[in-house]
Each structure stands twice: as C-alpha cells, then as structure tokens.
Write a protein that holds these residues in place. Structure first.
Motif: not given
Length: 232
Positions: A114-143
């Motif tokens: 999901q992070h890759g989709h909203f960050h790299l591929y989505a035609e409409e850049k949605l700040p909320y979605a990008i930030e939401r999944f970026h935070r979650e990506a950092l969380r799972v990396y932390g795990v």
C-alpha cells in the motif's frame, strides 16, 4: 516438475528464492499482470484470487494427482515440507517460523504494498494515505529491527522461509524512501542475505521482464482497478 506461475514482483520472488535455494526442478509460467493475464478464466482456475504466485506440483510426495497451491505463504510452507529444508523440525522452531511467515504476509507485505502504491504509482497523490502508510512502514521495519537485534535471522539463528518471505519486500526500501540506515539490524541482515547465491538467482528471475515507463489506462485498470476482476 513444478510449474511456477509468477511475475517479477516481491511475492513471486519469495517463491523463486525458495525454489532456487532448494534446487527443485521448476518451469516458470509468466503471468503478465499489466496485460491482465491474472483475470483470465484459465488462471483463475489455478489461483481464484487472481494474483501471483501459484504452483502446480506434478510430482507430489504421495504420488497422486498434481497439487495446486496459491498464496505465497502457503507455497513456501508446501515447498519446505516437500524438500525438508528451511523449516525447523522441532515444535518451537517450527512455530517461530510460521509466526514470522504469517507476520510477513499479514503485515510487512500489505503495508509496503500500500505504501508503494500511494507513494509511487497513484495518479492522485493523497497526503493522508502516503503519510499513513509511511508511518506504518516505519513501524513494521521497527518490529523487524527489534527481532533481529537478538537473532541472526528473522525467526531465530537459522535461515528459513521467513527470511525468504521478508527479503524481497525489504529489497524495495530505496524506491519506497525507507531510511534503511535507521534500522541497523535489518540492514545487517539484508546485506548478509544478499550474498547468498540461491537468493540472488531467485530475485534475478524475470528481472529483465519488469515493466518500466508510463502505464496505459488499460494497464492501470489491470494492475490497480477492478477491470475484469469485478465481483461476480
């Protein structure tokens, strides 16, 4: 022989790594996701979910009819049991590997997808979605980083299918803008695994077929939209 239905993408590479590491005889069957191969009736008969990967084992252990498996985690478990490799024999070790394998298919993969989709591929850049999944990506990396602080590999000291499941997703760190240097234990694990010959062959499979450049509207529909994969 194993028919291996795949595409050059992280979930396909997970199984490619295992096939190469085990030395099992297989034949790739390329699924062109951008062209919509995954939505055809023939492919849906193999994988009802219309995704990759899937396998057909024409020489199952019981000597019976061919066995079809879809879902990358299920395929990895099947191949580990078939080959007797990369899955511990003892109860506790086996349980740890299964937990981390299921963590990858339930958390690491979907989050980075999901992070890759909203960050790299989505035609409409949605700040909320990008930030939401970026935070979650950092969380799972932390795990992962906390787990690897005390373990050489994801599920303990031995290299297993849990590592094979996680590696291709971590491999996307640069494109996804993940600061890998902030996760020292993940980086140590990643740099070590990169040296394995079987793993290198697995992630190289189909790399020359990876799609590049702009997508057409039809390709976007096949990859990201409902298209032919609508509810029936």
């Amino acid at each position: 022989m194993i028919e291996f239905f795949t595409a050059p993408a992280p979930n396909g590479w997970k199984v490619a790594i295992m096939l190469e590491e085990c030395g099992l005889e297989y034949e790739p069957r390329w699924v062109n996701l951008a062209a919509g191969d995954q939505h055809t009736e023939d492919y849906l008969a193999i994988n009802p979910n219309g995704r990759i990967p899937a396998i057909i084992d024409h020489a199952p252990e019981d000597g019976g009819d061919p066995v079809t498996i879809f879902e990358s985690g299920a395929v990895l478990l099947y191949l580990a049991e078939k080959s007797g490799r990369f899955l511990p024999d003892d109860l506790r070790g086996r349980s740890r590997v299964r937990q981390w394998l299921f963590w990858q298919v339930g958390h690491l993969g979907p989050t980075l997808g999901q992070h890759g989709h909203f960050h790299l591929y989505a035609e409409e850049k949605l700040p909320y979605a990008i930030e939401r999944f970026h935070r979650e990506a950092l969380r799972v990396y932390g795990v992962m980083d906390r787990q690897l602080a005390d373990n050489e590999h994801i599920a303990g000291q031995d290299y297993t299918i849990a590592d094979m499941a996680c590696f291709p997703w971590v491999r996307t760190w640069k494109a996804q803008g993940i600061p890998l240097e902030d996760f020292a234990h993940v980086k140590r694990w990643y740099d070590t695994l990169k040296q394995r010959d079987g793993l290198r062959r697995g992630v190289a499979l189909g790399s020359d077929m990876a799609r590049r450049g702009e997508m057409s509207e039809e390709e976007r529909k096949n990859l990201f939209g409902t298209g032919k994969a609508r509810v029936r």
